[in-house]
Design an enzyme around this catalytic site. Sequence first.
Site, PDB file in Angstrom:
ATOM      1  CG  ASP A  53     -17.210 -10.572 -18.599  1.00  0.00           C
ATOM      2  OD1 ASP A  53     -17.348 -10.738 -17.369  1.00  0.00           O
ATOM      3  OD2 ASP A  53     -17.257 -11.512 -19.422  1.00  0.00           O
ATOM      4  CB  SER A  54     -19.849  -8.306 -13.968  1.00  0.00           C
ATOM      5  OG  SER A  54     -18.715  -7.631 -13.454  1.00  0.00           O
ATOM      6  CG  ASP A  57     -13.397 -10.404 -17.018  1.00  0.00           C
ATOM      7  OD1 ASP A  57     -12.692 -11.401 -17.265  1.00  0.00           O
ATOM      8  OD2 ASP A  57     -14.525 -10.465 -16.488  1.00  0.00           O
ATOM      9  CE  LYS A 105     -12.392 -12.509 -14.241  1.00  0.00           C
ATOM     10  NZ  LYS A 105     -13.306 -13.344 -15.059  1.00  0.00           N
ATOM     11  CD  GLU A 150     -16.136 -16.045 -17.749  1.00  0.00           C
ATOM     12  OE1 GLU A 150     -16.832 -16.890 -18.366  1.00  0.00           O
ATOM     13  OE2 GLU A 150     -16.616 -15.011 -17.258  1.00  0.00           O
ATOM     14  CD  GLU A 190     -18.817 -16.342 -10.942  1.00  0.00           C
ATOM     15  OE1 GLU A 190     -17.898 -15.940 -11.671  1.00  0.00           O
ATOM     16  OE2 GLU A 190     -19.978 -15.880 -10.971  1.00  0.00           O
TER      17      GLU A 190
END
Length: 285
Positions: free
Chosen positions: A47-48, A86, A116, A118, A185
């Site tokens: 999602d970056s 993501d 993925k 978070e 991270e």
Amino acid sequence: MERKKFMITDLRTKKRDGKKITMLTAYDYPMARLVDEAGIDMILVGDSVGMVVLGYDSTVPVTMDEMIHHAKAVRRGTKYAFLIGDMPFMSYQVSTEEAVRNAGRFLKEAGCDAVKLEGGDEVIDATIAIVNAGIPVLGHLGLTPQTISKLGGFKVQGKTAEGAQKILEEAMKLQRAGCFAIVLECVPDLVAKMITEKLSIPTIGIGAGPHCDGQVLVTNDMVGLYDRFVPKFVKQYVKLSTAILEGFKKYKDEVEKGVYPDKEHSFAIKEEEIDKLKKTKKRKN
Ligand code: KIV
């Protein structure tokens, strides 16, 4: 040896054999093709994309539809790498049902191999539900950019014994919930080492030092295509923005001076055809 598609079983073998796992992000077809051709094990449609491609100030505004759009393009450019989608902010928080439905979209619509999520404690239920639906889940602990306002900014996590213990406990819970690997991270290298040694599933570090089982970077950071903010842990292997800017400036100059397009970059027609054309034109007049 003929190259085969990278699978979760290869990930486990690599951890067992002490071989490093490689992962990069991709957001479109051409970049996916290059990452795949370089032999990278896993591609993350992160999602970056929101920050490095779409120009948002954070990853928070990214939607499911935007993620699916980019993941489809990456799928078309990926032959061998294991492909992970993501899950964007608020696509897995409202209910486990919605989390499973959205995770399913990455597999059904975009052809991803996994998703993925978070977070730690707060995503255990969603992780279990998605894994139970048959969808592999990659965890993500430490600095979790979607909840950056809660963390007080882009800061290294787990710098105190208490903070490090919390990340370790959450990593163990995510492993029990069925994650096949966990991204760590921005955590101190020795904390990442401790977690990596405790887990039987691989850790993939980003700003987490050299002891993780694998490494991931945001591709646009490491090829020098995003310099609004370059984190300390990013190594720029090439500086594409400089090369591209030079190309654009040269093109502008050559067009303005009439140097481009030259004969080499134009299509020719035989003289006799031009003569015929002129005669036809005269007759019509
Ligand atoms: O969105 C992303 O690119 C990520 C990586 C930084 C792991 O989550």
